[in-house]
Design a protein around this motif. Structure first.
Motif, mmCIF file in Angstrom:
data_model
loop_
_atom_site.group_PDB
_atom_site.id
_atom_site.type_symbol
_atom_site.label_atom_id
_atom_site.label_comp_id
_atom_site.label_asym_id
_atom_site.label_seq_id
_atom_site.Cartn_x
_atom_site.Cartn_y
_atom_site.Cartn_z
ATOM 1 N N ALA A 171 0.836 -1.207 0.000
ATOM 2 C CA ALA A 171 0.000 0.000 0.000
ATOM 3 C C ALA A 171 0.870 1.256 0.000
ATOM 4 O O ALA A 171 0.545 2.250 -0.671
ATOM 5 N N VAL A 172 1.997 1.209 0.734
ATOM 6 C CA VAL A 172 2.921 2.349 0.727
ATOM 7 C C VAL A 172 3.487 2.562 -0.678
ATOM 8 O O VAL A 172 3.587 3.687 -1.170
ATOM 9 N N GLY A 173 3.872 1.452 -1.334
ATOM 10 C CA GLY A 173 4.379 1.563 -2.700
ATOM 11 C C GLY A 173 3.334 2.112 -3.654
ATOM 12 O O GLY A 173 3.658 2.923 -4.549
ATOM 13 N N LEU A 174 2.100 1.691 -3.497
ATOM 14 C CA LEU A 174 1.006 2.188 -4.341
ATOM 15 C C LEU A 174 0.812 3.693 -4.139
ATOM 16 O O LEU A 174 0.620 4.447 -5.107
ATOM 17 N N MET A 175 0.885 4.135 -2.895
ATOM 18 C CA MET A 175 0.749 5.571 -2.632
ATOM 19 C C MET A 175 1.904 6.359 -3.244
ATOM 20 O O MET A 175 1.723 7.487 -3.715
ATOM 21 N N GLY A 176 3.091 5.740 -3.266
ATOM 22 C CA GLY A 176 4.225 6.394 -3.910
ATOM 23 C C GLY A 176 3.991 6.598 -5.394
ATOM 24 O O GLY A 176 4.338 7.659 -5.950
ATOM 25 N N LEU A 177 3.399 5.602 -6.071
ATOM 26 C CA LEU A 177 3.070 5.748 -7.494
ATOM 27 C C LEU A 177 2.029 6.847 -7.707
ATOM 28 O O LEU A 177 2.118 7.631 -8.663
ATOM 29 N N LEU A 178 1.041 6.899 -6.834
ATOM 30 C CA LEU A 178 -0.002 7.912 -6.963
ATOM 31 C C LEU A 178 0.551 9.321 -6.743
ATOM 32 O O LEU A 178 0.092 10.273 -7.361
ATOM 33 N N GLN A 179 1.526 9.442 -5.859
ATOM 34 C CA GLN A 179 2.119 10.756 -5.619
ATOM 35 C C GLN A 179 2.854 11.289 -6.850
ATOM 36 O O GLN A 179 2.919 12.495 -7.071
ATOM 37 N N LYS A 180 3.398 10.382 -7.643
ATOM 38 C CA LYS A 180 4.141 10.797 -8.846
ATOM 39 C C LYS A 180 3.224 11.102 -10.019
ATOM 40 O O LYS A 180 3.623 11.765 -10.967
ATOM 41 N N SER A 181 1.995 10.594 -9.955
ATOM 42 C CA SER A 181 1.067 10.789 -11.064
ATOM 43 C C SER A 181 0.432 12.178 -10.994
ATOM 44 O O SER A 181 0.236 12.738 -9.912
ATOM 45 N N GLN A 182 0.113 12.702 -12.145
ATOM 46 C CA GLN A 182 -0.519 14.021 -12.206
ATOM 47 C C GLN A 182 -1.994 13.926 -12.594
ATOM 48 O O GLN A 182 -2.827 14.655 -12.064
ATOM 49 N N ALA A 183 -2.320 13.011 -13.511
ATOM 50 C CA ALA A 183 -3.715 12.902 -13.972
ATOM 51 C C ALA A 183 -4.597 12.297 -12.887
ATOM 52 O O ALA A 183 -5.690 12.804 -12.593
ATOM 53 N N PHE A 184 -4.142 11.196 -12.295
ATOM 54 C CA PHE A 184 -4.879 10.542 -11.208
ATOM 55 C C PHE A 184 -3.877 10.365 -10.062
ATOM 56 O O PHE A 184 -3.073 9.445 -10.061
ATOM 57 N N SER A 185 -3.947 11.254 -9.078
ATOM 58 C CA SER A 185 -2.921 11.310 -8.034
ATOM 59 C C SER A 185 -3.488 10.891 -6.685
ATOM 60 O O SER A 185 -4.679 10.564 -6.554
ATOM 61 N N LEU A 186 -2.630 10.932 -5.700
ATOM 62 C CA LEU A 186 -3.047 10.539 -4.349
ATOM 63 C C LEU A 186 -4.134 11.475 -3.816
ATOM 64 O O LEU A 186 -4.982 11.054 -3.023
ATOM 65 N N ALA A 187 -4.124 12.716 -4.270
ATOM 66 C CA ALA A 187 -5.145 13.656 -3.826
ATOM 67 C C ALA A 187 -6.533 13.267 -4.333
ATOM 68 O O ALA A 187 -7.549 13.706 -3.772
ATOM 69 N N ASP A 188 -6.592 12.445 -5.386
ATOM 70 C CA ASP A 188 -7.878 12.001 -5.933
ATOM 71 C C ASP A 188 -8.408 10.754 -5.230
ATOM 72 O O ASP A 188 -9.482 10.252 -5.584
ATOM 73 N N VAL A 189 -7.661 10.237 -4.254
ATOM 74 C CA VAL A 189 -8.026 8.984 -3.581
ATOM 75 C C VAL A 189 -8.399 9.282 -2.135
ATOM 76 O O VAL A 189 -7.663 9.960 -1.418
#
Length: 276
Positions: A192-210
């Motif tokens: 889950a930590v690794g998944l959040m790391g991927l989301l933090q790097k994304s711009q279109a669908f990011s951690l802020a969208d989750v």
């Protein structure tokens, strides 16, 4: 004939003929000399003891006055306050610098769940330095009770009044999971930590969208969008490829999320968007 019944008296020798013993006078000089040496020795020992005692008292007063703790330095903090760290250390101004037990202070501070590492140093004549490395929460894990989780996937602190909730929420993990399968649960939380790391790097669908990351042993990971709470199914692997595929269409879907029932990314070559 001699009368055998007549006792012959033997006259005692004249006392004047006895040899008279001369009495020698007592020589007091050696006794007085030995006594004097003993008394002088005892006096010297007493004087030396008094001098040592007074010297120790003087040195103690000097040591107490000179080697007193005056300054407590604390490293920069984010979650704890300086006053909290000093209070939990047990050290205070006026303490003897020589009497500080650095190891005990460090062990006492390490009991605080916010503190990951601590180092305590003493700088003569007046300073104690406390360097603290705090844990950083990356998510809140809901197991009936809320716990902070750090970047290593470790649950380190139950949330209390005043703690921030402004973190992604992870669900699907229970206290029974931690007890029965601690290694498997740790792997899931680390993933889950690794998944959040991927989301933090994304711009279109990011951690802020989750808003939530749900873990299921059978189905894997499911994300819930912050807008509309739409489930986004990811499965157990290939998160980077799946999220990249979602990013290409998420801009178009974002305005229609209220009409979407779920998004299924658990395929190798397609996305299923189910609308109601």
């Amino acid at each position: 004939m001699r009368d055998l019944h007549v006792k012959t008296r033997i006259k005692p020798a004249n006392s004047a003929n006895r040899v008279k013993r001369e009495r020698k006078p007592i020589n007091w000089r050696p006794l007085i000399a030995r006594g004097s040496r003993f008394v002088c020795g005892a006096l010297l020992v007493a004087v030396a003891g008094i001098l040592c005692y007074e010297g120790y008292r003087f040195a103690s007063r000097v040591r107490i006055n000179v080697l007193q703790l005056e300054t407590i330095e604390v490293s920069k903090l984010r979650h704890l306050t300086r006053d909290e760290v000093i209070a939990e250390s047990g050290a205070k101004a006026g303490d003897s610098m020589l009497g500080l037990r650095l190891r005990r202070i460090g062990e006492q501070l390490a009991k605080n769940p916010w503190i990951e590492k601590v180092q305590v140093r003493r700088y003569f004549p007046h300073t104690l330095a406390i360097e603290v490395v705090e844990r950083e929460p990356v998510a809140v894990v809901n197991m009936g009770f809320l716990y902070y989780m750090d970047a290593k996937g470790e649950l380190f602190k139950p949330l209390t009044h005043g703690d921030s909730l402004n973190y992604p929420v992870i669900t699907g993990v229970t206290e029974d999971d931690l007890t029965r399968d601690p290694d498997g649960t740790r792997r899931s939380l680390t993933a889950a930590v690794g998944l959040m790391g991927l989301l933090q790097k994304s711009q279109a669908f990011s951690l802020a969208d989750v808003s939530e990351i749900h873990i299921d042993k059978g189905f894997g990971f499911t994300l819930f969008t912050a807008a509309g709470g739409v489930p986004v199914r990811l499965g157990n692997d290939g998160f980077d490829v799946k999220l990249a595929r979602l990013a290409r269409i998420y801009g178009e879907l974002k305005g229609e999320l209220l009409a979407v029932q779920y998004i299924d990314l658990d395929y190798h070559d397609k996305i299923i968007v189910k609308k109601g």
